[in-house]
Design a protein around this motif. Sequence first.
Motif, PDB file in Angstrom:
ATOM      1  N   VAL A   1      14.011   9.245 -18.815  1.00 42.02           N
ATOM      2  CA  VAL A   1      14.257   7.809 -18.667  1.00 42.02           C
ATOM      3  C   VAL A   1      14.307   7.424 -17.187  1.00 42.02           C
ATOM      4  O   VAL A   1      13.761   6.387 -16.775  1.00 42.02           O
ATOM      5  N   LEU A   2      14.941   8.246 -16.357  1.00 38.75           N
ATOM      6  CA  LEU A   2      15.005   7.965 -14.923  1.00 38.75           C
ATOM      7  C   LEU A   2      13.603   7.945 -14.309  1.00 38.75           C
ATOM      8  O   LEU A   2      13.281   7.084 -13.482  1.00 38.75           O
ATOM      9  N   TYR A   3      12.778   8.901 -14.706  1.00 37.24           N
ATOM     10  CA  TYR A   3      11.409   8.949 -14.192  1.00 37.24           C
ATOM     11  C   TYR A   3      10.624   7.718 -14.636  1.00 37.24           C
ATOM     12  O   TYR A   3       9.915   7.094 -13.832  1.00 37.24           O
ATOM     13  N   ALA A   4      10.767   7.364 -15.912  1.00 37.72           N
ATOM     14  CA  ALA A   4      10.091   6.158 -16.410  1.00 37.72           C
ATOM     15  C   ALA A   4      10.576   4.921 -15.666  1.00 37.72           C
ATOM     16  O   ALA A   4       9.782   4.026 -15.336  1.00 37.72           O
ATOM     17  N   ALA A   5      11.875   4.874 -15.360  1.00 35.84           N
ATOM     18  CA  ALA A   5      12.425   3.738 -14.619  1.00 35.84           C
ATOM     19  C   ALA A   5      11.822   3.659 -13.221  1.00 35.84           C
ATOM     20  O   ALA A   5      11.552   2.560 -12.715  1.00 35.84           O
ATOM     21  N   LEU A   6      11.608   4.810 -12.579  1.00 37.08           N
ATOM     22  CA  LEU A   6      10.970   4.816 -11.264  1.00 37.08           C
ATOM     23  C   LEU A   6       9.560   4.236 -11.345  1.00 37.08           C
ATOM     24  O   LEU A   6       9.173   3.407 -10.504  1.00 37.08           O
ATOM     25  N   LEU A   7       8.808   4.640 -12.359  1.00 34.03           N
ATOM     26  CA  LEU A   7       7.441   4.143 -12.509  1.00 34.03           C
ATOM     27  C   LEU A   7       7.441   2.629 -12.735  1.00 34.03           C
ATOM     28  O   LEU A   7       6.677   1.898 -12.092  1.00 34.03           O
ATOM     29  N   VAL A   8       8.289   2.172 -13.636  1.00 36.28           N
ATOM     30  CA  VAL A   8       8.311   0.748 -13.978  1.00 36.28           C
ATOM     31  C   VAL A   8       8.788  -0.091 -12.796  1.00 36.28           C
ATOM     32  O   VAL A   8       8.196  -1.142 -12.470  1.00 36.28           O
ATOM     33  N   THR A   9       9.856   0.346 -12.142  1.00 36.41           N
ATOM     34  CA  THR A   9      10.411  -0.422 -11.021  1.00 36.41           C
ATOM     35  C   THR A   9       9.426  -0.493  -9.858  1.00 36.41           C
ATOM     36  O   THR A   9       9.255  -1.560  -9.246  1.00 36.41           O
ATOM     37  N   THR A  10       8.791   0.632  -9.558  1.00 32.05           N
ATOM     38  CA  THR A  10       7.818   0.633  -8.468  1.00 32.05           C
ATOM     39  C   THR A  10       6.644  -0.277  -8.796  1.00 32.05           C
ATOM     40  O   THR A  10       6.193  -1.070  -7.949  1.00 32.05           O
ATOM     41  N   ALA A  11       6.145  -0.185 -10.024  1.00 32.06           N
ATOM     42  CA  ALA A  11       5.021  -1.039 -10.431  1.00 32.06           C
ATOM     43  C   ALA A  11       5.407  -2.520 -10.369  1.00 32.06           C
ATOM     44  O   ALA A  11       4.623  -3.359  -9.901  1.00 32.06           O
ATOM     45  N   ALA A  12       6.611  -2.845 -10.835  1.00 28.26           N
ATOM     46  CA  ALA A  12       7.052  -4.245 -10.819  1.00 28.26           C
ATOM     47  C   ALA A  12       7.187  -4.766  -9.391  1.00 28.26           C
ATOM     48  O   ALA A  12       6.833  -5.917  -9.095  1.00 28.26           O
ATOM     49  N   THR A  13       7.688  -3.929  -8.493  1.00 30.63           N
ATOM     50  CA  THR A  13       7.855  -4.345  -7.095  1.00 30.63           C
ATOM     51  C   THR A  13       6.517  -4.659  -6.448  1.00 30.63           C
ATOM     52  O   THR A  13       6.425  -5.527  -5.563  1.00 30.63           O
ATOM     53  N   LEU A  14       5.468  -3.965  -6.878  1.00 31.64           N
ATOM     54  CA  LEU A  14       4.144  -4.188  -6.303  1.00 31.64           C
ATOM     55  C   LEU A  14       3.632  -5.608  -6.530  1.00 31.64           C
ATOM     56  O   LEU A  14       2.776  -6.088  -5.780  1.00 31.64           O
TER      57      LEU A  14
ATOM     58  N   ALA B   1       6.317  15.671  -5.170  1.00 36.75           N
ATOM     59  CA  ALA B   1       5.074  15.113  -5.706  1.00 36.75           C
ATOM     60  C   ALA B   1       4.885  13.669  -5.274  1.00 36.75           C
ATOM     61  O   ALA B   1       3.755  13.209  -5.085  1.00 36.75           O
ATOM     62  N   ALA B   2       5.969  12.940  -5.103  1.00 38.90           N
ATOM     63  CA  ALA B   2       5.903  11.560  -4.619  1.00 38.90           C
ATOM     64  C   ALA B   2       5.571  11.497  -3.137  1.00 38.90           C
ATOM     65  O   ALA B   2       5.406  10.402  -2.600  1.00 38.90           O
ATOM     66  N   ARG B   3       5.455  12.675  -2.515  1.00 37.58           N
ATOM     67  CA  ARG B   3       5.270  12.774  -1.065  1.00 37.58           C
ATOM     68  C   ARG B   3       6.351  11.955  -0.371  1.00 37.58           C
ATOM     69  O   ARG B   3       6.103  11.103   0.482  1.00 37.58           O
ATOM     70  N   GLY B   4       7.589  12.289  -0.771  1.00 39.85           N
ATOM     71  CA  GLY B   4       8.739  11.535  -0.294  1.00 39.85           C
ATOM     72  C   GLY B   4       8.892  11.544   1.209  1.00 39.85           C
ATOM     73  O   GLY B   4       9.402  10.586   1.789  1.00 39.85           O
ATOM     74  N   GLU B   5       8.428  12.645   1.858  1.00 38.65           N
ATOM     75  CA  GLU B   5       8.569  12.719   3.313  1.00 38.65           C
ATOM     76  C   GLU B   5       7.718  11.669   4.023  1.00 38.65           C
ATOM     77  O   GLU B   5       7.986  11.322   5.170  1.00 38.65           O
ATOM     78  N   VAL B   6       6.701  11.140   3.329  1.00 43.75           N
ATOM     79  CA  VAL B   6       5.853  10.085   3.893  1.00 43.75           C
ATOM     80  C   VAL B   6       6.259   8.730   3.327  1.00 43.75           C
ATOM     81  O   VAL B   6       6.729   7.839   4.050  1.00 43.75           O
TER      82      VAL B   6
ATOM     83  N   VAL C   1       0.838  -1.197   0.000  1.00 37.50           N
ATOM     84  CA  VAL C   1       0.000   0.000   0.000  1.00 37.50           C
ATOM     85  C   VAL C   1       0.881   1.258   0.000  1.00 37.50           C
ATOM     86  O   VAL C   1       0.564   2.253  -0.664  1.00 37.50           O
ATOM     87  N   VAL C   2       1.989   1.234   0.716  1.00 39.96           N
ATOM     88  CA  VAL C   2       2.921   2.364   0.719  1.00 39.96           C
ATOM     89  C   VAL C   2       3.453   2.617  -0.697  1.00 39.96           C
ATOM     90  O   VAL C   2       3.391   3.744  -1.209  1.00 39.96           O
ATOM     91  N   LEU C   3       3.994   1.591  -1.338  1.00 41.00           N
ATOM     92  CA  LEU C   3       4.579   1.759  -2.668  1.00 41.00           C
ATOM     93  C   LEU C   3       3.509   2.097  -3.713  1.00 41.00           C
ATOM     94  O   LEU C   3       3.756   2.887  -4.631  1.00 41.00           O
ATOM     95  N   TYR C   4       2.330   1.511  -3.574  1.00 39.21           N
ATOM     96  CA  TYR C   4       1.234   1.822  -4.491  1.00 39.21           C
ATOM     97  C   TYR C   4       0.833   3.294  -4.373  1.00 39.21           C
ATOM     98  O   TYR C   4       0.610   3.979  -5.380  1.00 39.21           O
ATOM     99  N   THR C   5       0.774   3.801  -3.147  1.00 32.99           N
ATOM    100  CA  THR C   5       0.393   5.200  -2.960  1.00 32.99           C
ATOM    101  C   THR C   5       1.489   6.134  -3.454  1.00 32.99           C
ATOM    102  O   THR C   5       1.206   7.199  -4.013  1.00 32.99           O
ATOM    103  N   LEU C   6       2.747   5.749  -3.248  1.00 38.91           N
ATOM    104  CA  LEU C   6       3.851   6.531  -3.811  1.00 38.91           C
ATOM    105  C   LEU C   6       3.702   6.628  -5.328  1.00 38.91           C
ATOM    106  O   LEU C   6       3.843   7.714  -5.909  1.00 38.91           O
ATOM    107  N   LEU C   7       3.424   5.498  -5.974  1.00 37.45           N
ATOM    108  CA  LEU C   7       3.250   5.488  -7.427  1.00 37.45           C
ATOM    109  C   LEU C   7       2.046   6.325  -7.834  1.00 37.45           C
ATOM    110  O   LEU C   7       2.107   7.093  -8.805  1.00 37.45           O
TER     111      LEU C   7
END
Length: 592
Positions: free
Chosen positions: A149-162, A205-210, A87-93
């Motif tokens: 590309v870095l931003y796209a990598a963040l999206l893909v990696t986070t989604a895959a980890t889910l 925007a990712a609400r990194g502090e949370v 739920v944490v990683l999903y909300t970050l995404l």
Amino acid sequence: MGFLQPELPEVDLTEWRKGTRGERIRPMARHWAEVGFGSPVALHLFYVGKILLYVLGAWLIVLSTKGIDGFTAVGDWWSEPIVFQKVVLYTLLFEVLGLGCGFGPLNNRFFPPMGSVLYWLRPGTIRLPPWPVRVPLTKGDTRTPVDAVLYAALLVTTAATLFLDGTGPVPELDTTVGLLPVAPVAVVLGLLAVLGLRDKVIFLAARGEVYATLTVAFLFGADLVVAAKLVFVVIWMGAATSKLNKHFPFVVSTMMSNSPVVRWKPLKRSFFENFPDDLRPGRWSRLVAHGGTAVEMLAPLVLLFSSGGWPTALAAAALVLFHLIILTAIPMGVPLEWNVFMIFGLLSLFVAHADLGLGELANPLPVALLFVVIAGIVIAGNMFPRKISFLPGMRYYAGNWDTTMWCVKPSAAAKIEQGIVAIASMPQAQLERFYGKDRMEIPMFMGYAFRAMNTHGRALFTLVHRAMADGRESDYVITDGERLCSTAVGWNFGDGHMHNEQLIAAMQRRCHFEPGEVRVVLLDAQPIHRQTQQYRLVDAATGEFERGEVRIADMVTRQPWEDDVPVLVHGPLAEQRPEREEGARQHEQDAQ
């Protein structure tokens, strides 16, 4: 309030347009006090539907995990630690895609309703590195293909980890499903860190502090539950600390009058001192503000140090109610899913695992280090708000943020449309498209009224008089810095750090404004240990031309339509101080 049509103030446009800005704000502020922004019911239902889709998405992702089964058998798996992790990683995404905070018309985003992913996958858009001089390889303000590309990598990696399964039994957490693997979690954190150093907007925007902070806790193995509890405690108590000011009751009165749940107009009016002539916060606003702050400060301590039973139940119920009040008010900026997440988090961590406390830590050193870092950022953010965003400073809803007002000539607006790589058009153009050219001034002034209902609005509208070249105010359109920020960088959520001198310089390099074409008022937040706010006046072409301060006491005694806050100028104009102090004393006597 109509189902499809907004409920806007009824004014004689011809007569209304003859008034000063303050006189034109007055009927808008009164309308806000008993109606709010007047958003149609269908719009609020749209946001409710978005919340339900957010919940459904998390539900389905969790069910993809091996060992977690049963769409309706929630009671069997909701408290599994890996469910919390996902739920944490999903909300970050969800947030970093632009679907959460700042989405849609209630954040003045009409066409399109979001920026974020539409900007950050597009080279040529503006990026704002936090420390371009100090951090290697971060200089510049143009997004490159590497950034995309870095931003796209963040999206893909986070989604895959889910969609990964757990690593196996963890007896300390009483789970046979296990936790997420550490390696992909570390990759997500690394990508977000690199992106944040290249563009602070993406990290915010990712609400990194949370969510990033909670993801760090995932690296601590079986200690993650207790570490996550400490993060939640810092969020709540940090936010409560920032509300120990004179601004917060103004936030409450403004939010409650805009609540779609509180619909009875006499009740809305009761949140003000004496509607319609005195729109300072009334007794109810002060009671809700101080009561909510007490709950947010004390209940987390009860949750942290109790191990179940009625103390845990009462504290959890109080915090659930606290977040539900915010959630059902559907506040401007719409941090809705965040409140849903906080409710789930407190139940998942503090209720389901009430028996896990500080004494159960297997390796307390990294947990203690995480606590010291995030608590230290909160303390520094309250003492030095100009240096630290209100998000990592956890100064949520406190009414005390860095804010800006941009005074833009039509010629400068045309240069922005031509010179900035953007998806959304200028705020005024969006309003014209949605409300029509003849009526767009009404919602624009409703936006002014919203700003003026908060304390800093009184100072901002005072300072715009000083900012505009030669006093020719009719030559300018006054635009809230948040609205312009959403056009220029793709995301905004109340943080003036994203539209300060750094953004002004980036836009000047692209648009080549003439002197006087764009004037900006920058008002810093109030440090917790001072009773003043610092300001700067900047010409986009020639730079800063005035700085000074305003007193909090002068702001809280004025009405939303009053733009005569005394100003103390630092520098060559400081000799004006006696007149300003005399004006402040006279206003206080009148208010009393």
